[in-house]
Scaffold this motif. Structure first.
Motif, PDB file in Angstrom:
ATOM      1  N   ILE A  98       0.930  -1.178   0.098  1.00 46.90           N
ATOM      2  CA  ILE A  98       0.053  -0.135  -0.065  1.00 46.90           C
ATOM      3  C   ILE A  98       1.123   1.117   0.136  1.00 46.90           C
ATOM      4  CG2 ILE A  98      -1.769   1.377   1.358  1.00 46.90           C
ATOM      5  CD1 ILE A  98      -2.830  -1.321   0.252  1.00 46.90           C
ATOM      6  N   ALA A  99       0.580   2.265  -0.862  1.00 47.05           N
ATOM      7  CA  ALA A  99       1.217   3.512  -1.004  1.00 47.05           C
ATOM      8  C   ALA A  99       0.439   4.497  -0.023  1.00 47.05           C
ATOM      9  CB  ALA A  99       1.341   3.927  -2.351  1.00 47.05           C
ATOM     10  N   ILE A 100       1.207   5.267   0.779  1.00 44.85           N
ATOM     11  CA  ILE A 100       0.544   6.191   1.774  1.00 44.85           C
ATOM     12  C   ILE A 100       1.120   7.575   1.650  1.00 44.85           C
ATOM     13  CG2 ILE A 100       0.041   6.777   4.173  1.00 44.85           C
ATOM     14  CD1 ILE A 100       0.077   3.553   4.620  1.00 44.85           C
ATOM     15  N   SER A 101       0.521   8.444   1.523  1.00 49.38           N
ATOM     16  CA  SER A 101       1.038   9.842   1.272  1.00 49.38           C
ATOM     17  C   SER A 101       0.176  10.928   2.026  1.00 49.38           C
ATOM     18  CB  SER A 101       1.055  10.365  -0.134  1.00 49.38           C
ATOM     19  OG  SER A 101       0.030  10.339  -0.692  1.00 49.38           O
ATOM     20  N   ASP A 102       0.841  12.107   2.543  1.00 51.63           N
ATOM     21  CA  ASP A 102      -0.037  13.162   3.131  1.00 51.63           C
ATOM     22  C   ASP A 102       0.718  14.332   2.603  1.00 51.63           C
ATOM     23  OD1 ASP A 102      -2.057  13.556   5.204  1.00 51.63           O
ATOM     24  OD2 ASP A 102      -0.492  14.401   6.315  1.00 51.63           O
ATOM     25  N   GLY A 103      -0.220  15.385   2.393  1.00 51.90           N
ATOM     26  CA  GLY A 103       0.179  16.733   1.968  1.00 51.90           C
ATOM     27  C   GLY A 103       0.147  16.985   0.573  1.00 51.90           C
ATOM     28  N   ALA A 104       0.709  18.228   0.021  1.00 52.29           N
ATOM     29  CA  ALA A 104       0.461  18.494  -1.211  1.00 52.29           C
ATOM     30  C   ALA A 104       1.654  17.935  -1.963  1.00 52.29           C
ATOM     31  CB  ALA A 104       0.634  20.205  -1.408  1.00 52.29           C
ATOM     32  N   GLU A 105       1.460  17.355  -3.032  1.00 50.68           N
ATOM     33  CA  GLU A 105       2.211  16.680  -4.218  1.00 50.68           C
ATOM     34  C   GLU A 105       2.898  17.857  -4.706  1.00 50.68           C
ATOM     35  OE1 GLU A 105       2.410  13.648  -7.831  1.00 50.68           O
ATOM     36  OE2 GLU A 105       0.561  14.144  -7.055  1.00 50.68           O
ATOM     37  N   GLN A 106       4.289  17.606  -4.872  1.00 56.76           N
ATOM     38  CA  GLN A 106       5.278  18.462  -5.730  1.00 56.76           C
ATOM     39  C   GLN A 106       6.111  17.677  -6.441  1.00 56.76           C
ATOM     40  OE1 GLN A 106       6.931  21.792  -3.374  1.00 56.76           O
ATOM     41  NE2 GLN A 106       5.682  21.525  -1.609  1.00 56.76           N
ATOM     42  N   PHE A 107       5.868  17.663  -7.711  1.00 58.16           N
ATOM     43  CA  PHE A 107       6.764  16.979  -8.614  1.00 58.16           C
ATOM     44  C   PHE A 107       7.099  15.617  -8.355  1.00 58.16           C
ATOM     45  CE2 PHE A 107       8.800  21.074  -8.842  1.00 58.16           C
ATOM     46  CZ  PHE A 107       8.179  21.514 -10.225  1.00 58.16           C
ATOM     47  N   GLY A 108       5.543  14.617  -7.848  1.00 51.71           N
ATOM     48  CA  GLY A 108       5.728  13.393  -7.735  1.00 51.71           C
ATOM     49  C   GLY A 108       6.225  13.056  -6.206  1.00 51.71           C
ATOM     50  N   GLN A 109       6.391  13.961  -5.324  1.00 52.85           N
ATOM     51  CA  GLN A 109       6.726  13.859  -4.187  1.00 52.85           C
ATOM     52  C   GLN A 109       5.840  14.342  -3.060  1.00 52.85           C
ATOM     53  OE1 GLN A 109       9.634  11.860  -3.360  1.00 52.85           O
ATOM     54  NE2 GLN A 109      10.069  11.583  -5.378  1.00 52.85           N
ATOM     55  N   PHE A 110       5.721  13.948  -1.880  1.00 48.42           N
ATOM     56  CA  PHE A 110       4.694  14.273  -1.009  1.00 48.42           C
ATOM     57  C   PHE A 110       5.653  14.802   0.408  1.00 48.42           C
ATOM     58  CE2 PHE A 110       2.280  11.850  -3.582  1.00 48.42           C
ATOM     59  CZ  PHE A 110       1.168  12.451  -3.618  1.00 48.42           C
ATOM     60  N   PRO A 111       5.160  15.664   1.329  1.00 48.59           N
ATOM     61  CA  PRO A 111       5.711  15.821   2.373  1.00 48.59           C
ATOM     62  C   PRO A 111       5.877  14.795   3.408  1.00 48.59           C
ATOM     63  CG  PRO A 111       4.466  17.803   2.001  1.00 48.59           C
ATOM     64  CD  PRO A 111       3.934  16.611   0.897  1.00 48.59           C
ATOM     65  N   LEU A 112       5.024  13.726   3.290  1.00 51.86           N
ATOM     66  CA  LEU A 112       4.977  12.459   3.714  1.00 51.86           C
ATOM     67  C   LEU A 112       4.445  11.366   3.179  1.00 51.86           C
ATOM     68  CD1 LEU A 112       4.312  11.621   7.496  1.00 51.86           C
ATOM     69  CD2 LEU A 112       3.714  10.121   5.651  1.00 51.86           C
ATOM     70  N   GLN A 113       5.585  10.196   2.586  1.00 46.91           N
ATOM     71  CA  GLN A 113       5.143   9.249   1.859  1.00 46.91           C
ATOM     72  C   GLN A 113       5.901   7.974   2.158  1.00 46.91           C
ATOM     73  OE1 GLN A 113       6.557  11.460  -1.696  1.00 46.91           O
ATOM     74  NE2 GLN A 113       8.585  10.618  -1.620  1.00 46.91           N
ATOM     75  N   GLY A 114       5.335   6.855   1.771  1.00 44.82           N
ATOM     76  CA  GLY A 114       5.821   5.562   2.021  1.00 44.82           C
ATOM     77  C   GLY A 114       4.964   4.328   1.801  1.00 44.82           C
TER      78      GLY A 114
END
Length: 189
Positions: A98-114
């Protein structure tokens, strides 16, 4: 005679239910920073940080049950709660990523991701990999913290995965298992 044994064994295998058939579980996780530990920077998260993992849909989210733990962590200056999520998913012998992210995406990256990979067995195998990213004004990742932890966890218990400055609390609860039966009432003579 040998053929009869082989056929009877094959019949048992085919007719018997799978030992760990897919069942519905609630997964709840709390990602925390341990403020007393020094922050150790790591390489930035790779561009393919989710590596094809399935994203959590809002339809799978469920109400969290560990709010009392989050409240205690928030009240303690030694911890910062970074993420608290709960969802329902099927688990079985095949690993689920499972992919989990939080926050606004910027160029495919998130402040919190995993990613969180779960596989059901006697224990639930957990493979967690999370990045906490900091961005510059242009949206590029300038610094990251990384939690990478694997563990065999017990179901229906809160499990603590320590990784230095970052830690993960996770509870995996069966939604289909029968609750334990109540003790019989006391019988008086």
């Amino acid at each position: 005679m040998r053929l009869f044994r082989i056929l009877s064994l094959l019949l048992v295998v085919v007719c018997a239910p799978a030992a760990f058939a897919d069942s519905l579980y609630q997964v709840e996780m709390i990602l925390v920073r341990q403020n007393a530990e020094p922050v150790i920077g790591s390489r930035a998260a790779p561009e393919d940080w989710d590596a094809g993992a399935r994203r959590l849909g809002s339809d799978k989210m469920s109400p969290p049950r560990l709010n009392n733990i989050v409240d205690k962590l928030n009240a303690d200056s030694n911890y910062t709660v970074l993420l608290h999520k709960a969802w329902e998913q099927n688990l079985g012998e095949q690993p689920v990523n499972i992919a989990i992210s939080d926050g606004a995406e910027q160029f495919g990256q998130f402040p919190l991701q995993g990613t969180l990979k779960l596989q059901l067995g006697r224990f639930t195998d957990v493979d967690a990999s999370f990045w906490i990213n900091q961005f510059d004004n242009n949206g590029n990742v300038t610094a990251s913290e990384h939690l990478k932890q694997t563990s065999h966890t017990k179901n229906n218990q809160l499990n603590y995965l320590d990784n230095g400055q970052l830690a993960l609390l996770i509870k995996i609860t069966s939604l289909t298992a029968k609750p334990p039966s109540a003790a019989p009432p006391d019988v008086q003579d």
